[in-house]
Design a protein around this motif. Structure first.
Motif, short mmCIF file in Angstrom:
data_model
loop_
_atom_site.label_atom_id
_atom_site.label_comp_id
_atom_site.label_asym_id
_atom_site.label_seq_id
_atom_site.Cartn_x
_atom_site.Cartn_y
_atom_site.Cartn_z
N PRO A 309 47.23 45.88 36.26
CA PRO A 309 48.03 46.34 37.33
C PRO A 309 47.24 47.35 38.00
O PRO A 309 46.37 47.97 37.27
CB PRO A 309 48.98 46.97 36.45
N GLY A 310 47.30 47.41 39.22
CA GLY A 310 46.59 48.37 40.04
C GLY A 310 45.44 47.87 40.83
O GLY A 310 45.14 48.00 41.71
N ASN A 311 44.94 47.08 40.00
CA ASN A 311 43.51 46.20 40.78
C ASN A 311 44.32 45.34 41.87
O ASN A 311 45.26 44.92 41.79
CB ASN A 311 43.01 45.31 39.65
N THR A 312 43.22 45.16 42.79
CA THR A 312 43.65 44.52 44.11
C THR A 312 42.90 43.12 44.08
O THR A 312 41.93 42.86 43.62
CB THR A 312 43.51 45.02 45.40
N PRO A 313 43.39 42.01 44.56
CA PRO A 313 42.75 40.62 44.77
C PRO A 313 41.26 40.75 45.11
O PRO A 313 40.69 40.04 44.65
CB PRO A 313 43.72 39.97 45.74
N ASN A 314 41.07 41.58 46.20
CA ASN A 314 39.90 41.62 46.89
C ASN A 314 38.95 42.26 45.83
O ASN A 314 37.62 41.71 45.27
CB ASN A 314 39.87 42.31 48.14
N GLU A 315 39.15 43.22 45.31
CA GLU A 315 38.47 44.18 44.22
C GLU A 315 38.00 43.31 43.10
O GLU A 315 36.86 42.98 42.66
CB GLU A 315 38.98 45.34 43.66
N TYR A 316 39.28 42.55 42.69
CA TYR A 316 39.10 41.64 41.49
C TYR A 316 38.17 40.55 41.74
O TYR A 316 37.23 40.30 40.95
CB TYR A 316 40.26 41.21 41.21
N GLN A 317 38.09 39.78 42.89
CA GLN A 317 37.31 38.72 43.10
C GLN A 317 35.64 39.36 43.18
O GLN A 317 34.94 38.47 42.63
CB GLN A 317 37.65 38.10 44.28
N GLN A 318 35.63 40.37 43.77
CA GLN A 318 34.19 40.88 43.62
C GLN A 318 33.84 41.23 42.31
O GLN A 318 32.46 40.96 42.01
CB GLN A 318 34.14 42.44 44.59
N GLN A 319 34.75 41.62 41.51
CA GLN A 319 34.30 42.12 40.14
C GLN A 319 33.95 40.79 39.50
O GLN A 319 32.81 40.98 38.55
CB GLN A 319 35.41 43.02 39.61
N VAL A 320 34.85 39.81 39.33
CA VAL A 320 34.46 38.71 38.93
C VAL A 320 33.14 38.06 39.33
O VAL A 320 32.24 37.34 38.40
CB VAL A 320 35.60 37.54 38.89
N ILE A 321 32.86 38.13 40.71
CA ILE A 321 31.61 37.65 41.02
C ILE A 321 30.47 38.40 40.29
O ILE A 321 29.34 37.68 40.05
CB ILE A 321 31.29 37.60 42.76
N GLU A 322 30.62 39.34 40.23
CA GLU A 322 29.60 40.35 39.53
C GLU A 322 29.20 39.91 38.16
O GLU A 322 28.26 39.65 37.75
CB GLU A 322 29.84 41.78 39.40
#
Ligand code: GLY
Ligand code: MN
Ligand code: MN
Length: 429
Positions: A309-322
């Motif tokens: 909760p609270g994370n956003t789809p765009n940030e999440y995708q970037q974090q997974v890419i990391e």
């Protein structure tokens, strides 16, 4: 019965939730999808409009729903129109819902025959100021045909040019991202059917088996358990076919030493599951296959911790890419220094992992959502990282479906074998 009737309380609640979002003096009109033609007198299998299904649970063509909460006459607040069974329909197709059956399925009192729908539009629309219609606003949709709802909008705009016509889609997207306990229970059943299909495969797959034979095994297991079949076109790709993201021909033979990617899942009672597993055709991972497999599995688990909760789809995708970047460096697919120097577009990572990690799941496999909405409790998502190495004839993707909970995510596919050792064990019994 193929599946247990859905408790109409779900649809009663869904309509209540929609009413709460409507401004005063509003009417909602949604009609069923068309039965789409193929060639000659052929037709595609019927697929109900998901918004209509969400609001009333009727999975039948020639259906229309009118909601007008502020109607002076209480009998005009909720009306469902369904197709009347004629002698001809009874002989050729079998009986459609009776008014009584429609009442029981939907929890609605007033059921009319669809033949009266046109006339009722004329009576009803002049009583309201805002008319809400449904349109396909999915971000990646590229519709090439006019839908029945599109036609209705056109007709009403011509007949009532001074009314205010409003978008139902943002309201439906807001509602549909939060799954009711009843929906979750049905999706769990879809996942359990998928599990049975996958387990059946583990003793079936071996060198020389055709991808299409794997498809047949799955379909058999799904349908005998009450599913109407695949939730989406199954992707069954061995060797390099696994690197074609939307590979659906499933017409190659599985070879010794190759991996087999299975993006295959069952629907149940209108809701979907979405699974991917990648298994060694001969039942044993090579050290390299296992190494890549475990890298994908770690990213999947890391992503699960970020899908909160609270994370956003765009940030999440970037974090997974990391997370993925680190794995690709460790697998020696990307040079560590080159990884540091790449631009924010992460093109080196995207060479091996070029798709999104998660999507909402529900009545649609890629379920609708309000753009940029942060993750929240009660939403159901897939988690599906992958590494595709064309030069090594290998594509590995893993995909589970989870509900975001208060204190962690609940994995609807927790019972489906995932660890490499377990897969090997089950394939070699
Ligand atoms: N099966 C489609 C997807 O994974 O998104
Ligand atoms: Mn999938
Ligand atoms: Mn998916």
């Amino acid at each position: 019965m193929r599946y247990k009737a859905i408790d109409p309380q779900l649809f009663i609640r869904n309509r209540e939730k929609l009413r709460a979002l409507l401004p005063p003096d509003s009417m909602v009109i949604v009609v069923s999808n068309d039965v789409y033609p193929t060639n000659a007198d052929g037709t595609m299998p019927f697929k109900q409009n998901a918004d209509l299904f969400y609001l009333c649970g009727v999975d039948q063509e020639d259906t229309a729903l009118m909601l007008f909460p502020d109607a002076k006459d209480p009998k005009q607040r909720e009306i469902l129109f369904v197709k009347e069974t004629s002698e001809h329909i009874a002989i050729w197709e079998g009986a459609k819902l009776t008014k009584e059956e429609a009442r029981a399925a939907t929890g609605m009192d007033r059921i009319e025959w669809i033949a009266s729908f046109e006339g009722m539009l004329q009576q009803m629309i002049p009583q309201a100021s805002n008319i809400f219609f449904t349109t396909n606003e999915y971000l990646r949709a590229h519709p090439v045909v006019e839908t029945a709802n599109d036609r209705l909008i056109k007709t009403c705009r011509q007949r009532f040019p001074l009314h205010r016509f409003e978008r139902l889609a943002p309201l439906m997207h807001q509602l549909r991202i939060n799954k009711e306990p009843q929906e979750i229970a049905i999706m769990q059943q879809a996942c359990d059917i998928t599990e049975a299909g996958f387990r059946r495969l583990l003793s079936f797959v071996k060198p020389g088996v055709g991808e299409w034979e794997v498809e047949a095994e799955l379909l058999h297991e799904f349908v005998r358990r009450g599913s109407r079949g695949f939730a989406y076109q199954p992707i069954i790709g061995s060797g390099k076919n696994a690197c074609v993201l939307h590979y659906i021909s499933n017409d190659a033979v599985c070879h010794d030493g190759d991996m087999l990617l299975l993006d295959v899942a069952a629907e149940y009672a209108g809701w979907n599951s979405d699974l991917t597993r990648t298994i060694p055709v001969n039942g044993r991972f090579t050290p390299r296959q296992r190494e890549v497999y475990n890298a994908v599995l770690r990213v999947m688990r890391g992503a699960n911790a970020l899908l909160r909760p609270g994370n956003t789809p765009n940030e999440y995708q970037q974090q997974v890419i990391e997370l993925m970047e680190k794995e690709l460096v460790d697998l020696k697919l990307i040079d560590a220094q080159a990884a540091k120097n790449q631009g924010p577009d992460k093109s080196l990572v995207k060479k091996y992992f070029m798709h999104g990690t998660s999507h909402h799941l529900g009545l649609d496999v890629h379920d609708v959502f309000p753009p940029h909405q942060p993750f929240g409790v009660g939403m159901v998502f897939t988690i599906e990282p992958g590494i595709y190495i064309r030069e090594e004839n290998m594509g590995i993707r893993l995909e589970n479906d989870v509900i975001i909970g208060e204190n962690g995510n609940f994995d609807l596919m927790r019972n489906i074998p995932l660890e490499a050792d377990e897969i090997e064990d089950l394939m070699n019994r």
